[in-house]
Motif scaffolding. Structure first.
Motif, PDB file in Angstrom:
ATOM      1  N   PHE A 154     -27.286 -94.177  19.490  1.00 24.10           N
ATOM      2  CA  PHE A 154     -28.201 -95.245  19.859  1.00 24.10           C
ATOM      3  C   PHE A 154     -28.146 -96.308  18.777  1.00 24.10           C
ATOM      4  CE2 PHE A 154     -29.686 -91.513  22.031  1.00 24.10           C
ATOM      5  CZ  PHE A 154     -29.996 -91.993  23.287  1.00 24.10           C
ATOM      6  N   VAL A 155     -28.004 -97.552  19.204  1.00 28.56           N
ATOM      7  CA  VAL A 155     -27.858 -98.670  18.273  1.00 28.56           C
ATOM      8  C   VAL A 155     -28.756 -99.816  18.715  1.00 28.56           C
ATOM      9  CG1 VAL A 155     -26.220-100.335  17.300  1.00 28.56           C
ATOM     10  CG2 VAL A 155     -25.449 -98.024  17.838  1.00 28.56           C
ATOM     11  N   GLU A 156     -29.432-100.449  17.762  1.00 32.89           N
ATOM     12  CA  GLU A 156     -30.223-101.635  18.070  1.00 32.89           C
ATOM     13  C   GLU A 156     -29.329-102.867  18.014  1.00 32.89           C
ATOM     14  OE1 GLU A 156     -33.632-101.998  15.568  1.00 32.89           O
ATOM     15  OE2 GLU A 156     -34.594-100.234  16.434  1.00 32.89           O
ATOM     16  N   GLY A 157     -29.544-103.772  18.954  1.00 35.34           N
ATOM     17  CA  GLY A 157     -28.772-105.005  18.970  1.00 35.34           C
ATOM     18  C   GLY A 157     -29.384-106.006  19.918  1.00 35.34           C
ATOM     19  N   GLU A 158     -28.898-107.227  19.842  1.00 37.49           N
ATOM     20  CA  GLU A 158     -29.408-108.293  20.703  1.00 37.49           C
ATOM     21  C   GLU A 158     -28.866-108.165  22.122  1.00 37.49           C
ATOM     22  OE1 GLU A 158     -28.882-112.163  19.011  1.00 37.49           O
ATOM     23  OE2 GLU A 158     -29.464-111.472  17.016  1.00 37.49           O
ATOM     24  N   ASN A 159     -27.593-107.750  22.217  1.00 38.03           N
ATOM     25  CA  ASN A 159     -26.940-107.581  23.513  1.00 38.03           C
ATOM     26  C   ASN A 159     -25.736-106.647  23.336  1.00 38.03           C
ATOM     27  OD1 ASN A 159     -24.840-109.226  22.402  1.00 38.03           O
ATOM     28  ND2 ASN A 159     -25.984-111.044  23.044  1.00 38.03           N
ATOM     29  N   GLU A 160     -25.016-106.388  24.412  1.00 46.49           N
ATOM     30  CA  GLU A 160     -23.874-105.472  24.353  1.00 46.49           C
ATOM     31  C   GLU A 160     -22.804-105.962  23.379  1.00 46.49           C
ATOM     32  OE1 GLU A 160     -20.310-103.732  27.169  1.00 46.49           O
ATOM     33  OE2 GLU A 160     -22.125-104.434  28.141  1.00 46.49           O
ATOM     34  N   ALA A 161     -22.519-107.234  23.385  1.00 42.79           N
ATOM     35  CA  ALA A 161     -21.504-107.792  22.487  1.00 42.79           C
ATOM     36  C   ALA A 161     -21.891-107.592  21.027  1.00 42.79           C
ATOM     37  CB  ALA A 161     -21.289-109.270  22.785  1.00 42.79           C
ATOM     38  N   ASP A 162     -23.164-107.770  20.714  1.00 46.02           N
ATOM     39  CA  ASP A 162     -23.657-107.569  19.353  1.00 46.02           C
ATOM     40  C   ASP A 162     -23.457-106.123  18.914  1.00 46.02           C
ATOM     41  OD1 ASP A 162     -25.046-108.248  16.915  1.00 46.02           O
ATOM     42  OD2 ASP A 162     -26.842-107.317  17.761  1.00 46.02           O
ATOM     43  N   VAL A 163     -23.752-105.181  19.799  1.00 45.45           N
ATOM     44  CA  VAL A 163     -23.585-103.756  19.486  1.00 45.45           C
ATOM     45  C   VAL A 163     -22.111-103.442  19.241  1.00 45.45           C
ATOM     46  CG1 VAL A 163     -23.777-101.422  20.424  1.00 45.45           C
ATOM     47  CG2 VAL A 163     -25.654-103.043  20.698  1.00 45.45           C
ATOM     48  N   ARG A 164     -21.243-103.929  20.109  1.00 48.85           N
ATOM     49  CA  ARG A 164     -19.799-103.687  19.937  1.00 48.85           C
ATOM     50  C   ARG A 164     -19.300-104.272  18.614  1.00 48.85           C
ATOM     51  NH1 ARG A 164     -16.806-101.946  24.332  1.00 48.85           N
ATOM     52  NH2 ARG A 164     -17.989-101.689  26.233  1.00 48.85           N
ATOM     53  N   LYS A 165     -19.797-105.439  18.262  1.00 47.15           N
ATOM     54  CA  LYS A 165     -19.413-106.092  17.004  1.00 47.15           C
ATOM     55  C   LYS A 165     -19.844-105.245  15.807  1.00 47.15           C
ATOM     56  CE  LYS A 165     -19.907-110.585  14.730  1.00 47.15           C
ATOM     57  NZ  LYS A 165     -20.561-111.904  14.813  1.00 47.15           N
ATOM     58  N   LYS A 166     -21.048-104.668  15.871  1.00 48.55           N
ATOM     59  CA  LYS A 166     -21.546-103.830  14.781  1.00 48.55           C
ATOM     60  C   LYS A 166     -20.724-102.557  14.608  1.00 48.55           C
ATOM     61  CE  LYS A 166     -26.365-105.320  14.963  1.00 48.55           C
ATOM     62  NZ  LYS A 166     -27.749-104.884  15.183  1.00 48.55           N
ATOM     63  N   LEU A 167     -20.101-102.084  15.683  1.00 47.52           N
ATOM     64  CA  LEU A 167     -19.357-100.825  15.630  1.00 47.52           C
ATOM     65  C   LEU A 167     -17.855-100.996  15.372  1.00 47.52           C
ATOM     66  CD1 LEU A 167     -21.129 -98.984  18.570  1.00 47.52           C
ATOM     67  CD2 LEU A 167     -21.347 -98.501  16.130  1.00 47.52           C
ATOM     68  N   VAL A 168     -17.389-102.222  15.236  1.00 44.11           N
ATOM     69  CA  VAL A 168     -15.956-102.489  15.051  1.00 44.11           C
ATOM     70  C   VAL A 168     -15.371-101.714  13.870  1.00 44.11           C
ATOM     71  CG1 VAL A 168     -14.344-104.286  14.283  1.00 44.11           C
ATOM     72  CG2 VAL A 168     -15.824-104.697  16.217  1.00 44.11           C
ATOM     73  N   GLU A 169     -16.060-101.688  12.762  1.00 42.74           N
ATOM     74  CA  GLU A 169     -15.521-101.032  11.563  1.00 42.74           C
ATOM     75  C   GLU A 169     -15.372 -99.521  11.722  1.00 42.74           C
ATOM     76  OE1 GLU A 169     -17.506-102.131   7.991  1.00 42.74           O
ATOM     77  OE2 GLU A 169     -17.348-104.273   8.419  1.00 42.74           O
ATOM     78  N   ARG A 170     -16.115 -98.929  12.623  1.00 39.94           N
ATOM     79  CA  ARG A 170     -16.037 -97.479  12.827  1.00 39.94           C
ATOM     80  C   ARG A 170     -14.816 -97.072  13.642  1.00 39.94           C
ATOM     81  NH1 ARG A 170     -22.052 -94.951  13.326  1.00 39.94           N
ATOM     82  NH2 ARG A 170     -22.961 -96.123  11.611  1.00 39.94           N
ATOM     83  N   LYS A 171     -14.157 -98.032  14.269  1.00 33.19           N
ATOM     84  CA  LYS A 171     -12.945 -97.797  15.049  1.00 33.19           C
ATOM     85  C   LYS A 171     -13.137 -96.749  16.149  1.00 33.19           C
ATOM     86  CE  LYS A 171      -9.789 -99.511  11.647  1.00 33.19           C
ATOM     87  NZ  LYS A 171     -10.136-100.877  11.789  1.00 33.19           N
ATOM     88  N   TYR A 172     -14.298 -96.791  16.800  1.00 32.35           N
ATOM     89  CA  TYR A 172     -14.567 -95.914  17.924  1.00 32.35           C
ATOM     90  C   TYR A 172     -13.872 -96.448  19.171  1.00 32.35           C
ATOM     91  CZ  TYR A 172     -18.570 -93.751  15.465  1.00 32.35           C
ATOM     92  OH  TYR A 172     -19.390 -93.078  14.606  1.00 32.35           O
ATOM     93  N   ASN A 173     -13.499 -95.561  20.057  1.00 34.60           N
ATOM     94  CA  ASN A 173     -13.007 -95.939  21.367  1.00 34.60           C
ATOM     95  C   ASN A 173     -14.235 -95.973  22.278  1.00 34.60           C
ATOM     96  OD1 ASN A 173     -11.667 -96.343  23.732  1.00 34.60           O
ATOM     97  ND2 ASN A 173     -10.331 -94.574  23.561  1.00 34.60           N
ATOM     98  N   ILE A 174     -14.866 -97.134  22.382  1.00 37.02           N
ATOM     99  CA  ILE A 174     -16.113 -97.267  23.127  1.00 37.02           C
ATOM    100  C   ILE A 174     -15.816 -97.278  24.616  1.00 37.02           C
ATOM    101  CG2 ILE A 174     -18.090 -98.752  23.593  1.00 37.02           C
ATOM    102  CD1 ILE A 174     -17.862 -99.719  20.676  1.00 37.02           C
ATOM    103  N   GLU A 175     -16.465 -96.354  25.326  1.00 38.97           N
ATOM    104  CA  GLU A 175     -16.285 -96.245  26.766  1.00 38.97           C
ATOM    105  C   GLU A 175     -17.298 -97.091  27.523  1.00 38.97           C
ATOM    106  OE1 GLU A 175     -16.244 -92.140  28.044  1.00 38.97           O
ATOM    107  OE2 GLU A 175     -15.434 -91.545  26.116  1.00 38.97           O
ATOM    108  N   PHE A 176     -18.558 -97.070  27.051  1.00 40.81           N
ATOM    109  CA  PHE A 176     -19.628 -97.693  27.819  1.00 40.81           C
ATOM    110  C   PHE A 176     -20.813 -97.984  26.905  1.00 40.81           C
ATOM    111  CE2 PHE A 176     -23.099 -97.341  31.053  1.00 40.81           C
ATOM    112  CZ  PHE A 176     -22.648 -98.329  31.909  1.00 40.81           C
ATOM    113  N   VAL A 177     -21.474 -99.108  27.119  1.00 41.21           N
ATOM    114  CA  VAL A 177     -22.678 -99.464  26.377  1.00 41.21           C
ATOM    115  C   VAL A 177     -23.750 -99.818  27.404  1.00 41.21           C
ATOM    116  CG1 VAL A 177     -23.712-101.049  24.720  1.00 41.21           C
ATOM    117  CG2 VAL A 177     -21.325-100.372  24.454  1.00 41.21           C
ATOM    118  N   THR A 178     -24.895 -99.166  27.303  1.00 39.42           N
ATOM    119  CA  THR A 178     -25.956 -99.412  28.280  1.00 39.42           C
ATOM    120  C   THR A 178     -27.310 -99.585  27.587  1.00 39.42           C
ATOM    121  OG1 THR A 178     -26.974 -98.588  30.320  1.00 39.42           O
ATOM    122  CG2 THR A 178     -26.383 -96.951  28.686  1.00 39.42           C
TER     123      THR A 178
END
Length: 69
Positions: free
Chosen positions: A24-48
């Motif tokens: 679970f991650v706090e963010g302004e929107n889906e793009a913000d959450v994805r941007k915050k997780l870039v450094e972790r190099k996760y293969n993100i499947e879905f953000v809801t």
């Protein structure tokens, strides 16, 4: 706003359902959450987004934790 992120830890492999993890991650929107997780190099499947009754349900889980990024 709170988001639930479904991801695979290994970015270089094809996603396998049995290895999907969530955070679970706090963010302004889906793009913000994805941007915050870039450094972790996760293969993100879905953000809801998570709110209301769905959030209350998730908070009942003893493992519920919001990641600080």
């Amino acid at each position: 706003m709170l988001f639930k992120v479904f991801f695979q830890k290994n970015f270089n492999q094809v996603p396998v359902r049995e290895f999907t993890e969530t955070i679970f991650v706090e963010g302004e929107n889906e793009a913000d959450v994805r941007k915050k997780l870039v450094e972790r190099k996760y293969n993100i499947e879905f953000v809801t987004p998570v709110s209301g009754a769905y959030l209350e349900y998730e908070q009942q889980n003893e493992d519920f934790k919001v990641e600080t990024l």
